[in-house]
Design a protein around this motif. Sequence first.
Motif, PDB file in Angstrom:
ATOM      1  N   ARG A 166      26.166 -25.789  34.760  1.00 15.77           N
ATOM      2  CA  ARG A 166      25.035 -26.122  33.907  1.00 15.77           C
ATOM      3  C   ARG A 166      24.594 -24.864  33.159  1.00 15.77           C
ATOM      4  NH1 ARG A 166      24.703 -29.420  38.349  1.00 15.77           N
ATOM      5  NH2 ARG A 166      24.334 -31.646  37.907  1.00 15.77           N
ATOM      6  N   PRO A 167      23.906 -25.028  32.016  1.00 15.59           N
ATOM      7  CA  PRO A 167      23.607 -23.862  31.171  1.00 15.59           C
ATOM      8  C   PRO A 167      22.955 -22.691  31.897  1.00 15.59           C
ATOM      9  CG  PRO A 167      23.112 -25.871  29.978  1.00 15.59           C
ATOM     10  CD  PRO A 167      23.477 -26.289  31.379  1.00 15.59           C
ATOM     11  N   GLU A 168      21.923 -22.946  32.692  1.00 13.51           N
ATOM     12  CA  GLU A 168      21.210 -21.835  33.322  1.00 13.51           C
ATOM     13  C   GLU A 168      22.128 -21.044  34.234  1.00 13.51           C
ATOM     14  OE1 GLU A 168      19.075 -19.743  36.489  1.00 13.51           O
ATOM     15  OE2 GLU A 168      20.247 -21.578  36.759  1.00 13.51           O
ATOM     16  N   LEU A 169      22.959 -21.730  35.017  1.00 14.81           N
ATOM     17  CA  LEU A 169      23.880 -21.049  35.929  1.00 14.81           C
ATOM     18  C   LEU A 169      25.004 -20.363  35.153  1.00 14.81           C
ATOM     19  CD1 LEU A 169      24.214 -20.555  38.931  1.00 14.81           C
ATOM     20  CD2 LEU A 169      25.585 -22.642  39.078  1.00 14.81           C
ATOM     21  N   ARG A 170      25.447 -20.987  34.094  1.00  9.83           N
ATOM     22  CA  ARG A 170      26.477 -20.390  33.242  1.00  9.83           C
ATOM     23  C   ARG A 170      25.998 -19.056  32.659  1.00  9.83           C
ATOM     24  NH1 ARG A 170      27.321 -24.165  28.557  1.00  9.83           N
ATOM     25  NH2 ARG A 170      27.512 -25.601  30.313  1.00  9.83           N
ATOM     26  N   HIS A 171      24.750 -19.034  32.213  1.00  8.94           N
ATOM     27  CA  HIS A 171      24.190 -17.809  31.637  1.00  8.94           C
ATOM     28  C   HIS A 171      24.031 -16.724  32.706  1.00  8.94           C
ATOM     29  CE1 HIS A 171      22.262 -20.569  28.374  1.00  8.94           C
ATOM     30  NE2 HIS A 171      23.580 -20.460  28.263  1.00  8.94           N
ATOM     31  N   ARG A 172      23.590 -17.119  33.884  1.00 11.80           N
ATOM     32  CA  ARG A 172      23.452 -16.154  34.972  1.00 11.80           C
ATOM     33  C   ARG A 172      24.793 -15.548  35.340  1.00 11.80           C
ATOM     34  NH1 ARG A 172      21.293 -18.957  39.886  1.00 11.80           N
ATOM     35  NH2 ARG A 172      21.708 -16.891  40.784  1.00 11.80           N
ATOM     36  N   ALA A 173      25.830 -16.389  35.345  1.00 14.94           N
ATOM     37  CA  ALA A 173      27.167 -15.897  35.683  1.00 14.94           C
ATOM     38  C   ALA A 173      27.649 -14.878  34.657  1.00 14.94           C
ATOM     39  CB  ALA A 173      28.144 -17.073  35.774  1.00 14.94           C
ATOM     40  N   ALA A 174      27.419 -15.153  33.387  1.00 16.35           N
ATOM     41  CA  ALA A 174      27.849 -14.229  32.334  1.00 16.35           C
ATOM     42  C   ALA A 174      27.124 -12.896  32.450  1.00 16.35           C
ATOM     43  CB  ALA A 174      27.611 -14.860  30.963  1.00 16.35           C
ATOM     44  N   VAL A 175      25.828 -12.947  32.701  1.00 17.68           N
ATOM     45  CA  VAL A 175      25.054 -11.709  32.855  1.00 17.68           C
ATOM     46  C   VAL A 175      25.516 -10.940  34.087  1.00 17.68           C
ATOM     47  CG1 VAL A 175      22.747 -10.814  33.359  1.00 17.68           C
ATOM     48  CG2 VAL A 175      23.046 -12.554  31.588  1.00 17.68           C
ATOM     49  N   ALA A 176      25.819 -11.659  35.170  1.00 21.15           N
ATOM     50  CA  ALA A 176      26.310 -11.000  36.385  1.00 21.15           C
ATOM     51  C   ALA A 176      27.640 -10.305  36.115  1.00 21.15           C
ATOM     52  CB  ALA A 176      26.455 -12.024  37.512  1.00 21.15           C
ATOM     53  N   TYR A 177      28.500 -10.931  35.332  1.00 24.23           N
ATOM     54  CA  TYR A 177      29.793 -10.334  34.984  1.00 24.23           C
ATOM     55  C   TYR A 177      29.594  -9.007  34.246  1.00 24.23           C
ATOM     56  CZ  TYR A 177      34.025  -9.639  32.156  1.00 24.23           C
ATOM     57  OH  TYR A 177      35.128  -9.107  31.524  1.00 24.23           O
ATOM     58  N   ALA A 178      28.546  -8.921  33.412  1.00 19.48           N
ATOM     59  CA  ALA A 178      28.299  -7.705  32.633  1.00 19.48           C
ATOM     60  C   ALA A 178      27.770  -6.563  33.480  1.00 19.48           C
ATOM     61  CB  ALA A 178      27.326  -8.015  31.496  1.00 19.48           C
ATOM     62  N   GLN A 179      27.287  -6.847  34.690  1.00 19.72           N
ATOM     63  CA  GLN A 179      26.829  -5.814  35.615  1.00 19.72           C
ATOM     64  C   GLN A 179      25.789  -4.877  34.987  1.00 19.72           C
ATOM     65  OE1 GLN A 179      30.556  -4.001  36.821  1.00 19.72           O
ATOM     66  NE2 GLN A 179      30.814  -5.476  38.485  1.00 19.72           N
ATOM     67  N   GLY A 180      24.790  -5.501  34.363  1.00 20.19           N
ATOM     68  CA  GLY A 180      23.701  -4.718  33.786  1.00 20.19           C
ATOM     69  C   GLY A 180      23.987  -4.150  32.421  1.00 20.19           C
ATOM     70  N   ARG A 181      25.145  -4.456  31.851  1.00 22.65           N
ATOM     71  CA  ARG A 181      25.517  -3.879  30.553  1.00 22.65           C
ATOM     72  C   ARG A 181      25.419  -4.868  29.406  1.00 22.65           C
ATOM     73  NH1 ARG A 181      31.289  -1.827  32.379  1.00 22.65           N
ATOM     74  NH2 ARG A 181      30.972  -3.604  33.808  1.00 22.65           N
ATOM     75  N   GLY A 182      24.938  -6.078  29.651  1.00 21.54           N
ATOM     76  CA  GLY A 182      24.918  -7.073  28.592  1.00 21.54           C
ATOM     77  C   GLY A 182      23.645  -7.878  28.557  1.00 21.54           C
ATOM     78  N   ALA A 183      23.401  -8.531  27.421  1.00 16.43           N
ATOM     79  CA  ALA A 183      22.263  -9.433  27.243  1.00 16.43           C
ATOM     80  C   ALA A 183      22.740 -10.662  26.487  1.00 16.43           C
ATOM     81  CB  ALA A 183      21.132  -8.745  26.474  1.00 16.43           C
ATOM     82  N   LEU A 184      22.181 -11.805  26.811  1.00 16.92           N
ATOM     83  CA  LEU A 184      22.526 -13.026  26.091  1.00 16.92           C
ATOM     84  C   LEU A 184      22.243 -12.821  24.608  1.00 16.92           C
ATOM     85  CD1 LEU A 184      20.954 -15.679  28.505  1.00 16.92           C
ATOM     86  CD2 LEU A 184      23.331 -14.882  28.435  1.00 16.92           C
ATOM     87  N   GLY A 185      23.213 -13.167  23.766  1.00 18.52           N
ATOM     88  CA  GLY A 185      23.061 -12.932  22.329  1.00 18.52           C
ATOM     89  C   GLY A 185      23.467 -14.135  21.510  1.00 18.52           C
ATOM     90  N   GLY A 186      23.306 -14.033  20.195  1.00 19.44           N
ATOM     91  CA  GLY A 186      23.740 -15.062  19.266  1.00 19.44           C
ATOM     92  C   GLY A 186      23.260 -16.448  19.620  1.00 19.44           C
TER      93      GLY A 186
END
Length: 341
Positions: free
Chosen positions: A92-112
């Motif tokens: 689901r969207p909320e979990l999908r977004h959390r997973a992407a941010v976790a993958y970035a390990q503090g180096r990314g932010a949701l964009g676009g």
Amino acid sequence: MDEPLRALLDRHGGLLTRTLATQVVPAWVLRHAVDTGDLLRVLPGVYVESCRTRPGRAGLAAPDSAEVAVLPPGSAGLAAPLSGSAGLAALRPELRHRAAVAYAQGRGALGGPTALHAWGVRRQPDDEPVHLDVPARSGLRSRPPHLVLHHRHGFRPEPPQAVTRRGLPVVRLDRALVDAWPLLPAVDRTAPLIRAVNDGLTTPARVGEALAEAPRLARRAELRVLLDRLSAGCRSPLEVWGHDHVFTGAQMPRLRRQFRVRIEGRTMYLDVYAERERVDFELDGATAHGDPRQREIDLRRDALLATRGILVVRFAHRRLVREPDRVRAEVLAILASRRAE
């Protein structure tokens, strides 16, 4: 499932990173949970409890090479792994977004487009990828087709470039609107920006400043035109259409957009107002006035404006779009008549 691992999943909303998990349980416990299907690996080093996937969408992403080496041949669920970040599509969207941010390990932010979803100005469809903004030399890679990274020079996922919304880092709205512009389907481009301005989340001027930071943006001229229309007071796609095809040009006097009027304690905004002639031209959307109750509200509003000598003229969406020349001629005739009174 191993009890310490389950307790860890419960504390973190069903999502874990390999780094976090191996601080609590041995690596073989994590591998076993993937092997048995209790955990779904959705990105390198990121795992989600399988029961939290959407019905009918569960699947496995390609396992880490290290995991393949230690799993016994023929391990259940890993014989035909899906490629890339396919597991993200099962979330689901909320979990999908959390997973992407976790993958970035503090180096990314949701964009676009994903940031627009987080800001609440556009719901991102399930078939669109998650977009993350990351520093240019982050070392992170996109995971098509469900994760797209935008490497930006000088970017840091913290204020003033990003803020926290619902516990996740998100690119500031002005920049997200600009970055998403060429990525969205043509039919979806204008609505998020118009909604963001109407909801008071940003202004055309602030988005214009963000646009100046992206000189090579595709379709830049189209965005600049929309910002000009919003700065002029247009607040809907129909008003933008009316501005371009009806209410500007030769013989047309200066008209006010979204002109504020207060009568008997009630504040109203007039779509297109001829101040000298005291005429309010209302642009009725394609579906906005099918409800009889809404029609009653409009009639009461028009009557209240009439007490101040303001004539209300309404044009339906169909006429504005299909007969712009005739509507323009009617507008000019009405204004001329009012000046002659």
